[in-house]
Design an enzyme around this catalytic site. Sequence first.
Site, PDB file in Angstrom:
ATOM      1  N   THR A  16      82.128  -9.087 -76.225  1.00 17.46           N
ATOM      2  CA  THR A  16      81.548  -9.929 -77.276  1.00 17.46           C
ATOM      3  C   THR A  16      80.626 -10.992 -76.701  1.00 17.46           C
ATOM      4  OG1 THR A  16      83.379  -9.590 -78.816  1.00 17.46           O
ATOM      5  CG2 THR A  16      82.115 -11.618 -79.077  1.00 17.46           C
ATOM      6  N   SER A  61      85.092  -3.836 -74.159  1.00 13.45           N
ATOM      7  CA  SER A  61      86.241  -3.731 -73.247  1.00 13.45           C
ATOM      8  C   SER A  61      87.155  -2.565 -73.581  1.00 13.45           C
ATOM      9  CB  SER A  61      87.031  -5.043 -73.235  1.00 13.45           C
ATOM     10  OG  SER A  61      87.658  -5.285 -74.477  1.00 13.45           O
ATOM     11  N   THR A  94      87.390  -9.440 -74.926  1.00 15.36           N
ATOM     12  CA  THR A  94      88.762  -9.959 -74.998  1.00 15.36           C
ATOM     13  C   THR A  94      89.779  -8.944 -75.505  1.00 15.36           C
ATOM     14  OG1 THR A  94      88.401 -10.848 -77.226  1.00 15.36           O
ATOM     15  CG2 THR A  94      87.950 -12.313 -75.364  1.00 15.36           C
ATOM     16  N   ASP A  95      89.324  -7.814 -76.058  1.00 13.89           N
ATOM     17  CA  ASP A  95      90.282  -6.854 -76.623  1.00 13.89           C
ATOM     18  C   ASP A  95      91.301  -6.383 -75.597  1.00 13.89           C
ATOM     19  OD1 ASP A  95      89.153  -7.006 -79.099  1.00 13.89           O
ATOM     20  OD2 ASP A  95      88.218  -5.020 -79.067  1.00 13.89           O
TER      21      ASP A  95
END
Length: 341
Positions: A16, A61, A94-95
């Site tokens: 992101t 990610s 961040t996933d």
Amino acid sequence: MSLTGRSVAVFALGGTIATTADPLTGGLSPALSAEQLLRSVSGLDALGVELRVHDFRRLPSASLSLADLDALHAAIREELDSGRVDGVVVVQGTDTIEETAFYLDLLHQGEEPVVFTGAMRDATKAGPDGPANLYAAVIAAAGPWLRGAGCVVVLGDEVHAARTVRKSHTTSPAAFTSPGSGPLGLVAEARVMLHQHLPRRITGPPDTGGTAGPRPVRVALHTVAFGDDGTQLDLLDGQCDGLVLAALGAGHVPEWLVPRLRRLADRIPVVLTSRIDHGPVLTRTYDYPGSERDLLAGGLIAGGDLSPYKARLLLLRLLSTGCHDRTRIAEAFAAIGRRGW
């Protein structure tokens, strides 16, 4: 302390923080280079930190692979072995950051900190958090405060250990927490203020040159739900090299699943974890069919307080490095999965 003269390697993987909007659809995808990301960070030049920039991947990610992480570890190791940098920043989505940071923490043997960061709000939103997170991550990697901490995650100015960090909200900028322990510290006034002593680190097994056979190692994850009839466990039989079970509560399953799990545990390592976000799997409290005592007596391996996702990565690492002995696997989980309780 002044950070002038310190050096940090920055590896950008996408996510992101690196997204831009398609002018036609408005949809977001990773497109910004590492240099473009760093140019967006106000005040970064004033720190006096030399940045060695690597545009390593440009992916969401969720699409990163273990091969990408192994290659990242090799590239980080090359930078650190050169003696040119004091720490490393990894910028990604961040996933999966709680998993990628934990996996790299199993591999990273050095004292230099490896700091993972990203963003919850992309640059098209009001108040994007990416630049502030990247600024804090560079400070954390450049200074001496986190030497020996291994891999950490820095978002929202908080520093979390890779072993404990969880993404606990889908959209909030305050999504990252460390259940049961809290963050290691806070980034403020261009330094890291530690809340607690750095925990003792136990890294994963080195690569022994072992082989997992003619196909890649497969470790399945099964989450037990109310009324689970075991059909999915039957489908996994013979299809994986290991299994992580995300059980109910403190490590419990319906009693009719026990025979299936015992059969699986006779053939492959089966690690018992909990689907609950906070707390350990018990080992000697409840004693009935499907309880933790019953499952462990039937050959399952206690996963401690590791999340199912991190337990899967530890088991995968053990198997892929040639460790198939149940006793050795149990010892690894006892060391890494039961610290602090």
